[in-house]
Scaffold this active site. Structure first.
Site, PDB file in Angstrom:
ATOM      1  N   GLU A   1       6.775  -4.587 -14.055  1.00  0.00           N
ATOM      2  CA  GLU A   1       5.855  -5.301 -13.151  1.00  0.00           C
ATOM      3  C   GLU A   1       4.528  -5.629 -13.816  1.00  0.00           C
ATOM      4  OE1 GLU A   1       7.741  -2.821 -12.220  1.00  0.00           O
ATOM      5  OE2 GLU A   1       8.773  -3.420 -10.382  1.00  0.00           O
TER       6      GLU A   1
ATOM      7  N   HIS B   1       9.277   2.433  -0.296  1.00  0.00           N
ATOM      8  CA  HIS B   1       9.768   1.081   0.002  1.00  0.00           C
ATOM      9  C   HIS B   1       9.225   0.610   1.343  1.00  0.00           C
ATOM     10  CE1 HIS B   1      12.778   2.374  -2.949  1.00  0.00           C
ATOM     11  NE2 HIS B   1      13.110   1.113  -3.110  1.00  0.00           N
TER      12      HIS B   1
END
Ligand code: TPP
Ligand code: MG
Length: 677
Positions: free
Chosen positions: A413, A480
């Site tokens: 990322e 998440h």
């Protein structure tokens, strides 16, 4: 005051490979002149720091000239991309600008290229693809990857140059960037400036004994070798061949340059940690006197003496000019945080007929529209290609627009965001999907310190959309499910939209896309498939930057966003039916910049404020909203504001726990009912 005219020995900033073999002495004298300029200027900057005329600190490049000067001369400054480090002042001098402009940066005066917002060597030359460094070592590598790729996509045969030290070699961004460059086959020359120390830490405490950093190249599937950068002529020849090779093959290459740091880490470094005799050993290998002696032996003493004298006088004249520049003006700092608003793009009025779609599909439609109408657009992220993304938002895009524009990224990322920043700096407009908002914490430096600060410190726009599937309620657990809005927006320089309906999501992607700043697009996962609604072209798509006044009432003003809009709406129905109390309900939509005019007007009428959000309460977004509205509207309020948010906990997994963790329709009703008394 006019800048002093540079002496003739600085007339040329370029060096072609052939000159090193065919016109060797002239080429070497050119290298010498720039080395001498860099060394003397670095030394004078250190003096000026010690006199208190330069603030902060200075990190000199003394000892590194045998690497950086030939490299910068050999680069094609009309096409190539670079991000110099804190040892590369000589590279800056060659890449562009007058010495006075670089000194203005050090003096942090009114003409500083960073408007005095950044110190010493943290400037660049974006018009010529020299990307300014931030302090975070390793962070600029991926930016160079992005801008170099952007150049290639525009048909330019560019090479990217990026540097890191023996210390920087330990950072994660370095590994992510080496891998990414090899994977994407980007023509980037990675240069390790191994000067044996990172601040006071020797290489023996940085990596295992026997490690040769250049050998890491093979692990990434690229070529690598080492050079002795204190032998300037050999270094120039090796660099010339390497640059030619990278340009021709479009493959990355890793060079470990054994170099020197002759003046310690920075101005304040006492060097106490050096082993006995080490400093003398460094000085004995100093590239500049060695190179001078080689040229003197070839009979060039008169030219060398002339160069030294001319440069000495030139540098002193430049210092006087730069010292006379006024101090910087704080006016305009706040206005410069964001790049100015762009004109709306000439979108086609499509889809003209309403499409009955979910929010995920609405976002897909917006991507499709952008890719079809905007050639500079690129879509990237994990699994967004064939698979269509974890939430299928990008389904079908790869098939319709091709792998060059819609592509999967590796699990990296930070470097992928840095790469997207680099693309955005050079005329592309990337849209990056994070698989879950939670994983954006891997890219915090790139988002908050690099992209977000870019315009303020350099004047460059970073048009970048970062899509963040957000929020809980789906039994996804701590990693998440998070709302990271207040986490990111505590930092300046980022815009953020958080739509709650398919049409707003469609509009938000268009509005974010055409903005010239990094924009976070929060997409609540619970809304992706919360029914189908009509979505079509909406010429008022930019209204997404304003709150949406959803309901009119008089008892209190409710401000919320994201999935909570729907829960708040249900709660409002309940209070209308059971208590005959009505609320003014606002869907905030834009979390940054905040536009609170309509909300203030509402509060002036209702006199009560309720803020509802899914993020955690402490330091949550509501804290800012309540504080700001209370400061501004204190005498209009008849009750203490009510803040409804999630618990100050990691997001718990089981539905029974998560149900208690975050606001529900029932808990919202309970809290409001108690508050109403
Ligand atoms: C990620 C990060 N951690 C810590 C620092 C503080 N710092 C600045 S320079 C430096 C040493 C860097 O050593 P090296 O990479 O070998 O480069 P050199 O200074 O030797 O050229 C450190 C630790 C930083 N700039 N970035
Ligand atoms: Mg070092």
């Amino acid at each position: 005051m006019a800048f002093p005219t540079p002496p003739a020995c600085l007339a040329q900033r370029n060096l072609r490979t052939a000159e090193l073999s065919q016109n060797t002495d002239a080429a070497l004298l050119r290298i010498y002149a720039w080395m001498h300029l860099a060394r003397t200027a670095d030394n004078r900057i250190l003096d000026l720091f010690r006199q208190g005329l330069i603030k902060g600190t200075v990190t000199g490049g003394q000892g590194n000239e045998g690497l950086i000067i030939p490299l910068a001369l050999l680069a094609d400054k009309t096409t190539d991309v670079v991000s110099f480090t804190h040892r590369d002042f000589g590279g800056h001098l060659i890449w562009g600008g007058h010495l006075c402009e670089h000194l203005n940066q050090y003096f942090a005066n009114a003409h500083s290229p960073t408007k005095a917002r950044e110190g010493n060597i943290h400037h660049g030359d974006l018009a010529n693809r020299s990307l300014p460094m931030i302090s975070h070592l390793g962070a600029m590598l991926s930016n160079v990857l992005g801008t170099t790729d952007s150049q290639r996509r525009f048909g330019k045969k560019a090479v990217g140059f990026t540097f890191f030290g023996d210390g920087g070699s330990s950072t994660g961004d370095i590994h992510e960037s080496l891998n990414l460059a090899s994977l994407l086959s980007l023509p980037v020359l990675f240069v390790i400036e191994n000067n044996k120390y990172a601040y006071s830490t020797p290489v023996s405490e940085q990596f295992a004994p026997g490690t040769e950093l250049w050998k890491r190249a093979s692990g990434y599937g690229m070529e690598g070798f080492s050079i002795d950068a204190t032998d300037t002529e050999a270094s120039a020849k090796a660099l010339a061949a390497a640059i030619d090779k990278v340009r021709a093959t479009s493959r990355p290459l890793l060079i470990e340059a054994h170099t020197l740091r002759l003046r310690g880490h920075a101005a304040y470094d006492t060097g106490d940690y050096l082993l006995s005799g080490e400093s003398e050993g460094f000085l004995a290998r100093d590239p500049l006197p060695k190179f001078r002696a080689r040229l003197a032996a070839a009979g060039h003493s008169p030219q060398l003496d002339a160069i030294d004298a001319e440069l000495g006088a030139f540098i002193e004249a430049c210092i006087q000019i730069s010292l006379a520049v006024p101090r910087p003006d704080p006016a305009g700092m706040e206005a410069d945080l964001f790049a100015p608003d762009s004109a709306p793009l000439p979108w086609k009025a499509e889809p003209a007929t309403p499409q009955h779609v979910t929010m995920a599909q609405a976002l897909g439609l917006a991507h499709r529209k952008i890719l079809a109408e905007r050639p500079e657009s690129l879509v990237l992220g994990q699994d967004i290609g064939t698979y269509g993304g974890a939430f299928k938002v990008t389904e079908g895009l790869l098939n319709d627009f091709g792998r060059a524009r819609v592509f999967n990224t590796p699990l990296a990322e930070s470097a992928c965001t840095g790469y997207a920043i680099g693309l955005a700096l050079n005329g592309h407009r990337p849209i990056e999907e994070f698989q879950f908002a939670d994983f954006s914490t891997e890219a915090v430096t790139q988002i908050t310190q690099n992209a977000a600060t870019y315009h303020f410190r350099s004047g460059a726009a970073v048009p970048l959309v970062l899509r963040l599937p957000t929020g809980g309620g789906l039994t996804f657990g701590s990693f998440h499910s998070q709302e990271l809005d207040s986490f990111f927006l505590a930092m300046p320089g980022i815009k953020a939209l958080y739509p709650s309906t398919p049409q707003d999501a469609f509009n938000a992607l268009l509005a974010a896309y055409e903005d010239n700043n990094p924009v976070l697009l929060f997409e609540h996962k619970g809304l992706y498939r919360r029914g189908k609604f009509n979505v079509s072209w909406d010429s008022h798509y930019r209204d997404i930057w304003q709150p949406n006044h959803l309901r009119t009432g008089d008892y209190a003003t409710v401000v919320t966003y994201g999935e909570m809009v729907h829960l708040a709406s249900d709660a409002a129905d309940y209070f209308a039916a059971e208590y005959e109390r009505t609320f003014d309900l606002f869907d905030l939509r834009a979390l940054a910049p905040l536009q609170l005019d309509t909300i203030r007007a509402s509060l002036a009428r209702t006199h009560r404020l309720i803020v509802i959000h899914e993020g955690r309460r402490t330091h949550g977004f509501g804290a800012e909203l309540v504080a700001r509205l209370t400061e501004e509207m204190f005498f209009d309020l008849e009750a203490a504001p009510l803040r409804i948010a999630s618990l100050d906990l990691p997001v718990p997994f089981a539905p029974e726990l998560e149900h208690v963790f975050r606001p529900t329709k029932e808990s919202i009703i309970d809290r409001i009912a108690t508050w109403m008394g």
